[in-house]
Design a protein around this motif. Sequence first.
Motif, short mmCIF file in Angstrom:
data_model
loop_
_atom_site.label_atom_id
_atom_site.label_comp_id
_atom_site.label_asym_id
_atom_site.label_seq_id
_atom_site.Cartn_x
_atom_site.Cartn_y
_atom_site.Cartn_z
N VAL A 32 0.83 -1.20 0.00
CA VAL A 32 0.00 0.00 0.00
C VAL A 32 0.87 1.25 0.00
CG1 VAL A 32 -1.65 1.33 1.40
CG2 VAL A 32 -2.00 -1.12 1.04
N ASP A 36 0.52 2.17 -6.41
CA ASP A 36 -0.65 2.99 -6.72
C ASP A 36 -1.88 2.10 -6.61
OD1 ASP A 36 -2.53 4.76 -7.69
OD2 ASP A 36 -1.79 4.66 -9.76
N VAL A 37 -2.37 1.90 -5.40
CA VAL A 37 -3.48 0.98 -5.16
C VAL A 37 -4.75 1.46 -5.85
CG1 VAL A 37 -4.90 -0.10 -3.36
CG2 VAL A 37 -2.45 0.20 -2.99
N GLN A 38 -5.03 2.75 -5.78
CA GLN A 38 -6.22 3.28 -6.44
C GLN A 38 -6.11 3.10 -7.96
OE1 GLN A 38 -9.09 4.36 -4.89
NE2 GLN A 38 -9.85 4.11 -6.97
N GLY A 39 -4.91 3.33 -8.50
CA GLY A 39 -4.69 3.12 -9.93
C GLY A 39 -4.88 1.66 -10.31
N ASP A 40 -4.39 0.74 -9.45
CA ASP A 40 -4.58 -0.70 -9.70
C ASP A 40 -6.07 -1.04 -9.74
OD1 ASP A 40 -1.84 -1.07 -9.72
OD2 ASP A 40 -1.75 -1.86 -7.67
N ALA A 41 -6.82 -0.47 -8.79
CA ALA A 41 -8.27 -0.73 -8.73
C ALA A 41 -8.96 -0.17 -9.97
CB ALA A 41 -8.85 -0.11 -7.46
N ASP A 42 -8.57 1.02 -10.39
CA ASP A 42 -9.16 1.62 -11.60
C ASP A 42 -8.88 0.78 -12.83
OD1 ASP A 42 -10.16 3.72 -10.07
OD2 ASP A 42 -8.50 5.07 -10.57
N ARG A 43 -7.64 0.29 -12.97
CA ARG A 43 -7.28 -0.54 -14.12
C ARG A 43 -8.05 -1.86 -14.09
NH1 ARG A 43 -2.67 2.17 -12.99
NH2 ARG A 43 -1.86 0.64 -11.53
N ARG A 45 -11.00 -2.35 -12.72
CA ARG A 45 -12.39 -2.03 -13.05
C ARG A 45 -12.57 -1.88 -14.57
NH1 ARG A 45 -12.71 2.20 -10.26
NH2 ARG A 45 -13.20 1.14 -8.33
#
Length: 77
Positions: A32, A36-43, A45
């Motif tokens: 964490v 880039d956890v948020q970027g990983d989640a966005d990719r 999705r």
Amino acid sequence: MIADTPKPASQNEGEGNRTADAQYRRGVEEHVRHHDVQGDADRARRAVDGPEGDELRRAEAEGKRHAKGEDPGLKKG
């Protein structure tokens, strides 16, 4: 008090393995902190919502068909 120093490999801690828990938590914290956890989640999705979504859902369903701890690559008999 939970020791952060790993125990010798020959000592089996069994259920509630504190050494494994501490190692896991440190690994998650480090991931964490350095990714880039948020970027990983966005990719992820976008992948599920995009052209590869059907393939990803099939792979997920296949994984769920196997019992926990069962290796689908091993054949019985």
